[in-house]
Write a protein that holds these residues in place. Sequence first.
Motif, PDB file in Angstrom:
ATOM      1  N   ASN A  54      27.527  72.754  45.272  1.00 64.13           N
ATOM      2  CA  ASN A  54      28.188  71.905  44.114  1.00 64.13           C
ATOM      3  C   ASN A  54      28.117  70.485  44.046  1.00 64.13           C
ATOM      4  O   ASN A  54      27.760  69.976  43.007  1.00 64.13           O
ATOM      5  N   ALA A  55      28.504  69.901  45.225  1.00 59.51           N
ATOM      6  CA  ALA A  55      28.470  68.449  45.170  1.00 59.51           C
ATOM      7  C   ALA A  55      27.058  67.861  45.089  1.00 59.51           C
ATOM      8  O   ALA A  55      26.650  67.007  44.393  1.00 59.51           O
ATOM      9  N   ILE A  56      25.991  68.830  45.675  1.00 56.69           N
ATOM     10  CA  ILE A  56      24.432  68.358  45.636  1.00 56.69           C
ATOM     11  C   ILE A  56      24.029  68.487  44.106  1.00 56.69           C
ATOM     12  O   ILE A  56      23.485  67.574  43.831  1.00 56.69           O
ATOM     13  N   ARG A  57      24.415  69.368  43.557  1.00 58.27           N
ATOM     14  CA  ARG A  57      24.248  69.780  42.312  1.00 58.27           C
ATOM     15  C   ARG A  57      24.714  68.597  41.088  1.00 58.27           C
ATOM     16  O   ARG A  57      24.123  68.138  40.365  1.00 58.27           O
ATOM     17  N   THR A  58      26.128  68.308  41.537  1.00 60.78           N
ATOM     18  CA  THR A  58      26.680  66.937  40.762  1.00 60.78           C
ATOM     19  C   THR A  58      25.646  65.934  40.733  1.00 60.78           C
ATOM     20  O   THR A  58      25.562  65.021  39.988  1.00 60.78           O
TER      21      THR A  58
END
Length: 74
Positions: free
Chosen positions: A53-57
């Motif tokens: 989710n951090a990578i997607r953000t």
Amino acid sequence: MEELIYNIVSEIVENKEEIKIEKYIKNGRDHYLLTVSKEDCGRVIGKKGVTINAIRTVLNSTNFSKKVYFNVVE
């Protein structure tokens, strides 16, 4: 975008040579399919999906595209 994904993921995984990133378009949107080794899959996803989710953000905050759809496959 593929280079940015590779740069982020290569710092997380141990088997950098097994990283594969494929881009395809579905319903007019860019989708990226990330393939990593089975041992590194958990590292990329993280506990409760926090890492992915951090990578997607990060990817969605760039000016490259409107929205990034990102899937991980082992």
